[in-house]
Design an enzyme around this catalytic site. Sequence first.
Site, PDB file in Angstrom:
ATOM      1  N   ARG A   1      -8.617  19.341  22.484  1.00 54.21           N
ATOM      2  CA  ARG A   1      -7.877  18.595  23.116  1.00 54.21           C
ATOM      3  C   ARG A   1      -7.580  17.416  23.395  1.00 54.21           C
ATOM      4  O   ARG A   1      -7.892  16.458  23.597  1.00 54.21           O
ATOM      5  CB  ARG A   1      -7.862  19.277  25.117  1.00 54.21           C
ATOM      6  CG  ARG A   1      -8.209  21.055  24.690  1.00 54.21           C
ATOM      7  CD  ARG A   1      -8.502  21.505  26.188  1.00 54.21           C
ATOM      8  NE  ARG A   1      -8.543  22.912  26.255  1.00 54.21           N
ATOM      9  CZ  ARG A   1      -9.779  23.199  25.764  1.00 54.21           C
ATOM     10  NH1 ARG A   1     -10.649  23.476  25.789  1.00 54.21           N
ATOM     11  NH2 ARG A   1      -9.509  24.871  26.019  1.00 54.21           N
TER      12      ARG A   1
ATOM     13  N   ASP B   1       1.008  -1.026   0.155  1.00 51.10           N
ATOM     14  CA  ASP B   1      -0.465  -0.202   0.034  1.00 51.10           C
ATOM     15  C   ASP B   1       0.356   1.648   0.316  1.00 51.10           C
ATOM     16  O   ASP B   1       0.195   2.622  -0.325  1.00 51.10           O
ATOM     17  CB  ASP B   1      -0.730   0.215   1.602  1.00 51.10           C
ATOM     18  CG  ASP B   1      -2.024  -1.062   1.339  1.00 51.10           C
ATOM     19  OD1 ASP B   1      -2.601  -0.882  -0.228  1.00 51.10           O
ATOM     20  OD2 ASP B   1      -2.634  -1.011   2.441  1.00 51.10           O
TER      21      ASP B   1
END
Length: 267
Positions: free
Chosen positions: A148, A45
């Site tokens: 966050r 890939d």
Amino acid sequence: MKFKIVSKGDKRSNKIKSTIKQYLTDFDLEYCRQEPDLVISVGGDGTFLEAFHRYVHRLDQTAFIGVHTGHLGFYADWLPDEVEKLIIEIAKTPYQVVEYPLLEVIIRSKLDKNESRFLALNESTIKTLEGSVVMDVEIKGDHFETFRGDGLCISTPSGSTAYNKALGGGIIHPSLPSIQLTEMASINNRVFRTIGSPLILPKHHTCMLKPMNDRSLIITIDHYTKTYENVKSIQCRVAKEKIRFARFRPFPFWDRVRDSFVAEGDF
């Protein structure tokens, strides 16, 4: 027809490349590095991603096909012992085109009006070496959340089986033009809160990510990585371009998923 072969570079892949090149030129096909109609990836890939980005400027004119010699060939339809059959198919049979959605990423700077536009076949990730990533997430122009955590991954449907899957994201069929936003170790407590779940956005929804501090960001586009300073925003959406796969036989997406992750075998 003009063709180009991109090899992983190991001895086995290079031998297969030489065989394909020799026989296809014997069939009067033209080997062309600049403007190929068909790009043949020989490797895994990673090699296929390299081939895609090498000809990303020709997506409306170039189709791709993969021969699997790597550890995981999710994008590769053909095995080394099928090369002779593949050569005959390419030389004698018109291929069908199957199109998959791509991710568009636009990075804008605080310092000027310049912007950098990229296309990703698998995903884009955003991280930092300076603590947590803090980002305002906007969807269709509306504030959704302030993230966050360690970072964010935005993936395509075909890329949903890659890093996105490792992060706990869902697998999406490539017939659905969409992108997926997946969190990396988000901070959730009494003060900070995120959705804590992957978000799947359709092609008419744009996701805008706005850094809330001045930290440098490490942004990947598939296998390419670059550090950016003074990022104003990162815009993500389904690209208008698509990748075109050359198909000489059916290879259903869910068969790929099963063979890659469920079926037993040696890779």
